[in-house]
Design a protein around this motif. Sequence first.
Motif, PDB file in Angstrom:
ATOM      1  N   THR A  57       0.848  -1.205   0.000  1.00  0.00           N
ATOM      2  CA  THR A  57       0.000   0.000   0.000  1.00  0.00           C
ATOM      3  C   THR A  57       0.878   1.248   0.000  1.00  0.00           C
ATOM      4  O   THR A  57       0.692   2.160  -0.815  1.00  0.00           O
ATOM      5  CB  THR A  57      -0.944  -0.001   1.225  1.00  0.00           C
ATOM      6  N   THR A  88       2.727  -7.748   5.987  1.00  0.00           N
ATOM      7  CA  THR A  88       1.904  -8.737   5.290  1.00  0.00           C
ATOM      8  C   THR A  88       2.313  -8.882   3.821  1.00  0.00           C
ATOM      9  O   THR A  88       2.115  -9.935   3.210  1.00  0.00           O
ATOM     10  CB  THR A  88       0.424  -8.313   5.400  1.00  0.00           C
ATOM     11  N   SER A  89       2.914  -7.843   3.265  1.00  0.00           N
ATOM     12  CA  SER A  89       3.180  -7.836   1.830  1.00  0.00           C
ATOM     13  C   SER A  89       4.286  -8.781   1.369  1.00  0.00           C
ATOM     14  O   SER A  89       4.610  -8.823   0.181  1.00  0.00           O
ATOM     15  CB  SER A  89       3.474  -6.414   1.357  1.00  0.00           C
ATOM     16  N   GLU A  95       9.583   3.138   6.997  1.00  0.00           N
ATOM     17  CA  GLU A  95       9.145   1.773   7.340  1.00  0.00           C
ATOM     18  C   GLU A  95       9.866   1.356   8.625  1.00  0.00           C
ATOM     19  O   GLU A  95      11.086   1.475   8.716  1.00  0.00           O
ATOM     20  CB  GLU A  95       9.472   0.829   6.165  1.00  0.00           C
ATOM     21  N   GLY A  96       9.085   0.868   9.589  1.00  0.00           N
ATOM     22  CA  GLY A  96       9.658   0.526  10.896  1.00  0.00           C
ATOM     23  C   GLY A  96      10.609  -0.665  10.876  1.00  0.00           C
ATOM     24  O   GLY A  96      11.478  -0.793  11.739  1.00  0.00           O
ATOM     25  N   LEU A 121      -3.320  -7.096  -2.155  1.00  0.00           N
ATOM     26  CA  LEU A 121      -2.121  -6.868  -2.960  1.00  0.00           C
ATOM     27  C   LEU A 121      -2.533  -6.446  -4.384  1.00  0.00           C
ATOM     28  O   LEU A 121      -2.016  -5.483  -4.951  1.00  0.00           O
ATOM     29  CB  LEU A 121      -1.356  -8.192  -3.015  1.00  0.00           C
ATOM     30  N   THR A 122      -3.498  -7.184  -4.926  1.00  0.00           N
ATOM     31  CA  THR A 122      -3.941  -6.977  -6.307  1.00  0.00           C
ATOM     32  C   THR A 122      -4.430  -5.555  -6.570  1.00  0.00           C
ATOM     33  O   THR A 122      -4.274  -5.035  -7.674  1.00  0.00           O
ATOM     34  CB  THR A 122      -5.091  -7.971  -6.616  1.00  0.00           C
ATOM     35  N   LEU A 150      -1.033 -14.162  -5.055  1.00  0.00           N
ATOM     36  CA  LEU A 150      -1.943 -14.168  -6.202  1.00  0.00           C
ATOM     37  C   LEU A 150      -2.315 -12.750  -6.596  1.00  0.00           C
ATOM     38  O   LEU A 150      -2.566 -11.896  -5.743  1.00  0.00           O
ATOM     39  CB  LEU A 150      -3.224 -14.939  -5.853  1.00  0.00           C
ATOM     40  N   SER A 179      -0.567 -14.952  -0.398  1.00  0.00           N
ATOM     41  CA  SER A 179      -0.582 -16.156  -1.244  1.00  0.00           C
ATOM     42  C   SER A 179       0.039 -15.873  -2.604  1.00  0.00           C
ATOM     43  O   SER A 179       0.096 -16.766  -3.457  1.00  0.00           O
ATOM     44  CB  SER A 179      -2.011 -16.666  -1.445  1.00  0.00           C
ATOM     45  N   VAL A 184       7.775   5.416  13.032  1.00  0.00           N
ATOM     46  CA  VAL A 184       7.043   6.592  13.521  1.00  0.00           C
ATOM     47  C   VAL A 184       6.620   6.291  14.948  1.00  0.00           C
ATOM     48  O   VAL A 184       5.793   5.406  15.192  1.00  0.00           O
ATOM     49  CB  VAL A 184       5.816   6.890  12.622  1.00  0.00           C
TER      50      VAL A 184
HETATM   51  C1  LIG Z   1      -2.245 -14.953   4.372  1.00  0.00           C
HETATM   52  C2  LIG Z   1      -2.592 -13.847   3.426  1.00  0.00           C
HETATM   53  C3  LIG Z   1      -2.717 -14.114   2.074  1.00  0.00           C
HETATM   54  C4  LIG Z   1      -3.018 -13.093   1.195  1.00  0.00           C
HETATM   55  N1  LIG Z   1      -3.060 -13.377  -0.123  1.00  0.00           N
HETATM   56  C5  LIG Z   1      -3.313 -12.404  -1.008  1.00  0.00           C
HETATM   57  C6  LIG Z   1      -3.266 -12.692  -2.388  1.00  0.00           C
HETATM   58  O1  LIG Z   1      -2.932 -13.805  -2.808  1.00  0.00           O
HETATM   59  N2  LIG Z   1      -3.561 -11.696  -3.248  1.00  0.00           N
HETATM   60  C7  LIG Z   1      -3.906 -10.449  -2.825  1.00  0.00           C
HETATM   61  O2  LIG Z   1      -4.207  -9.608  -3.672  1.00  0.00           O
HETATM   62  N3  LIG Z   1      -3.908 -10.132  -1.509  1.00  0.00           N
HETATM   63  C8  LIG Z   1      -3.606 -11.076  -0.589  1.00  0.00           C
HETATM   64  N4  LIG Z   1      -3.585 -10.790   0.740  1.00  0.00           N
HETATM   65  C9  LIG Z   1      -3.797  -9.416   1.176  1.00  0.00           C
HETATM   66  C10 LIG Z   1      -2.531  -8.582   1.033  1.00  0.00           C
HETATM   67  O3  LIG Z   1      -1.397  -9.353   1.289  1.00  0.00           O
HETATM   68  C11 LIG Z   1      -2.570  -7.404   2.003  1.00  0.00           C
HETATM   69  O4  LIG Z   1      -3.780  -6.709   1.821  1.00  0.00           O
HETATM   70  C12 LIG Z   1      -1.437  -6.446   1.750  1.00  0.00           C
HETATM   71  O5  LIG Z   1      -0.187  -7.101   1.719  1.00  0.00           O
HETATM   72  C13 LIG Z   1      -1.405  -5.381   2.843  1.00  0.00           C
HETATM   73  O6  LIG Z   1      -0.376  -4.480   2.512  1.00  0.00           O
HETATM   74  P1  LIG Z   1      -0.114  -3.189   3.366  1.00  0.00           P
HETATM   75  O7  LIG Z   1       0.973  -2.441   2.723  1.00  0.00           O
HETATM   76  O8  LIG Z   1      -1.395  -2.455   3.593  1.00  0.00           O
HETATM   77  O9  LIG Z   1       0.342  -3.750   4.793  1.00  0.00           O
HETATM   78  P2  LIG Z   1       1.761  -4.370   5.201  1.00  0.00           P
HETATM   79  O10 LIG Z   1       2.384  -5.092   4.099  1.00  0.00           O
HETATM   80  O11 LIG Z   1       1.563  -5.095   6.476  1.00  0.00           O
HETATM   81  O12 LIG Z   1       2.637  -3.078   5.435  1.00  0.00           O
HETATM   82  C14 LIG Z   1       2.446  -2.235   6.567  1.00  0.00           C
HETATM   83  C15 LIG Z   1       3.823  -1.812   7.022  1.00  0.00           C
HETATM   84  O13 LIG Z   1       3.707  -0.754   7.976  1.00  0.00           O
HETATM   85  C16 LIG Z   1       4.808  -0.857   8.849  1.00  0.00           C
HETATM   86  N5  LIG Z   1       4.515  -0.075  10.060  1.00  0.00           N
HETATM   87  C17 LIG Z   1       3.535  -0.309  10.965  1.00  0.00           C
HETATM   88  N6  LIG Z   1       3.565   0.642  11.939  1.00  0.00           N
HETATM   89  C18 LIG Z   1       4.595   1.488  11.623  1.00  0.00           C
HETATM   90  C19 LIG Z   1       5.135   2.654  12.234  1.00  0.00           C
HETATM   91  N7  LIG Z   1       4.613   3.148  13.381  1.00  0.00           N
HETATM   92  N8  LIG Z   1       6.194   3.264  11.667  1.00  0.00           N
HETATM   93  C20 LIG Z   1       6.732   2.777  10.500  1.00  0.00           C
HETATM   94  N9  LIG Z   1       6.251   1.667   9.878  1.00  0.00           N
HETATM   95  C21 LIG Z   1       5.194   1.037  10.425  1.00  0.00           C
HETATM   96  C22 LIG Z   1       4.920  -2.354   9.104  1.00  0.00           C
HETATM   97  O14 LIG Z   1       6.212  -2.697   9.555  1.00  0.00           O
HETATM   98  C23 LIG Z   1       4.580  -2.933   7.739  1.00  0.00           C
HETATM   99  O15 LIG Z   1       5.734  -3.261   6.985  1.00  0.00           O
HETATM  100  C24 LIG Z   1      -3.253 -11.779   1.669  1.00  0.00           C
HETATM  101  C25 LIG Z   1      -3.137 -11.512   3.027  1.00  0.00           C
HETATM  102  C26 LIG Z   1      -2.795 -12.534   3.897  1.00  0.00           C
HETATM  103  C27 LIG Z   1      -2.636 -12.236   5.349  1.00  0.00           C
END
Ligand SMILES: Cc1cc2nc3c(=O)[nH]c(=O)nc-3n(C[C@H](O)[C@H](O)[C@H](O)COP(=O)(O)OP(=O)(O)OC[C@H]3O[C@@H](n4cnc5c(N)ncnc54)[C@H](O)[C@@H]3O)c2cc1C
Length: 531
Positions: free
Chosen positions: A31, A58-59, A50-51, A374-375, A65, A63, A192
């Motif tokens: 994201t 989660t990224s 990024e912390g 992710l998609t 996909l 899976s 942060v």
């Molecule tokens: C098991 C599983 C399978 C999935 N499979 C799929 C799939 O196949 N296809 C698909 O499209 N989606 C899938 N998803 C969903 C997708 O993976 C997530 O929606 C997506 O990765 C979330 O990304 P994000 O950047 O929002 O969060 P994250 O990747 O979690 O990133 C958030 C980041 O913020 C950082 N952070 C938090 N607090 C602070 C702070 N105070 N200061 C600095 N940094 C901080 C964390 O360290 C972290 O790295 C899946 C999810 C899961 C759990």
Amino acid sequence: MNTDWTKGWRDRAWGELYQDWDVIVIGGGITGAGILRQATQAGLHALLVEGHDFASGTSSRSSKLVHGGLRYLRNAHLKLTLESVREREYLLKQGRGLVNRLGFLYVNLRGDHMPGAIFGLGLSVYDLMARQWTHRAYDSLDMCELCAPLTTSQLLGGYRYFDAQTDDARLVLRLLGEAVASGALALSYTRVERLVRNRGGQVCGVALRDTLGEVERTAEVCAKLVISATGAWADDLREQVGKAPRLRPLRGSHLVIPFKRLPLTRAVTFLHPQDGRPVFALPWEGVTIFGTTDVDHRSVLESDPAISGDEFEYLLHALQHVFPGQELSPEDVTATFSGLRPVVNTGKANPSKESREHVIWDESGLLTVSGGKLTTFRLMARDALKAARQRVGQLQFEQDAPMLDTLPQEVEARLAEVSLPPAHRMRLLGRYGVQSVELVEAGQQADLDLIPGTPYLWAELRHAARAEGVVHLDDLLLRRIRLGIICPNGGLDLLDRVRAIAQAELGWDAARWQAEVAAYAGLWRRSYCFR
Ligand SMILES: Cc1cc2nc3c(=O)[nH]c(=O)nc-3n(C[C@H](O)[C@H](O)[C@H](O)COP(=O)(O)OP(=O)(O)OC[C@H]3O[C@@H](n4cnc5c(N)ncnc54)[C@H](O)[C@@H]3O)c2cc1C
């Protein structure tokens, strides 16, 4: 501004923090990376912090996909499915070599919670959404021919269809790298600790702390706009502006099985015999990954969640049920990984029924972008920037600007001169973009060999250690190249050769190397395997 990720980059980046930023993005997952990329393209002066490591949340634990998500169709989330299908098609074109089409077999079993014909109907809608007609029904004999390990006596038949697959962490890294190359600053291991607010109580900056602990470093940095892309952790920052928690972190876990123990050339999906949830066995990077679970994560929101005993049994039971001839046992599982879904809590009894749509909350000047998939990262970034317009002013914002750099022909031509099979060249182009030339030209001839038992070149390891912002050994082995997931024993057996290449590139002395190995082995045992 020097913002690359080569030796000494973090010190340089800390020296460049005090600037007039248009936007600060908190969180280096998909994201945050998507938002940083689009913000930079829109002409904004953007910082991402990024912390932990980039993509360490989660990224890197999805899976993998890039899919419409038939499951969402089943839950009547039509808009999400339609948007996701369109994003899949877009990313397949844009991300050649990084996002690849993948054939699926849906297996219809006696006793399924849903008749197979309903799935066929869903596939028709799915195909129509993508304006293509690729699915096909098969009887049980055809299915066995298409997938030899499918030996269950409960097999009734099934369908073939297509979706797509990626390397989630590499997608994040490519987006971040290209944003950085066009002027953004992205800094890992920088947390942060606190939101900075103006006299009117509006969020106008962040208080940062270097989490490496090598040097005591803090900074207060201001921006016109602060965006939280902190995934499952978003409520922590929202709490600082007095908001009640709204997220329901759901843990999803996967098992990793070596190809020789579960040789799949296509993905296989079926309904779990216990609860009717769809589960997926996916060929990925030479192994088979199987998941996922969907359970409330009730413990502290740690950075490295781990699979529970119940999840392990639930997943293994499903595999044994559908592939009985493989006689899979716990010893066949060479690794596991678990991630936390940031899902908005609507109090549904069944976690899998909660919507996966993304949300944008503007609270006291803090823009939180969470949920989603992710998609759909491009849509999330686009919506975030639309919401940001009021505060950052006019944006050079093209709705359909490519998210990944279009590679000049010269890059492909130079790579074509290297003696590598075309499929490998395509992988490199997709994963590393323009950097792929530097990657193959930087090392020795032996670097163009494959790391045994993996689809990775030693050159990728060297490049990652040299130029991809690696801070700890787990950054290198779990996210830059995924040895920790796909190799038995977390890749520890390969460490001599890894050391010969990476230690000098990283500038670590022997003591630091030993400490990193010990920390990596401990982390791998705690969160990436189940013993
Ligand atoms: C098991 C599983 C399978 C999935 N499979 C799929 C799939 O196949 N296809 C698909 O499209 N989606 C899938 N998803 C969903 C997708 O993976 C997530 O929606 C997506 O990765 C979330 O990304 P994000 O950047 O929002 O969060 P994250 O990747 O979690 O990133 C958030 C980041 O913020 C950082 N952070 C938090 N607090 C602070 C702070 N105070 N200061 C600095 N940094 C901080 C964390 O360290 C972290 O790295 C899946 C999810 C899961 C759990």
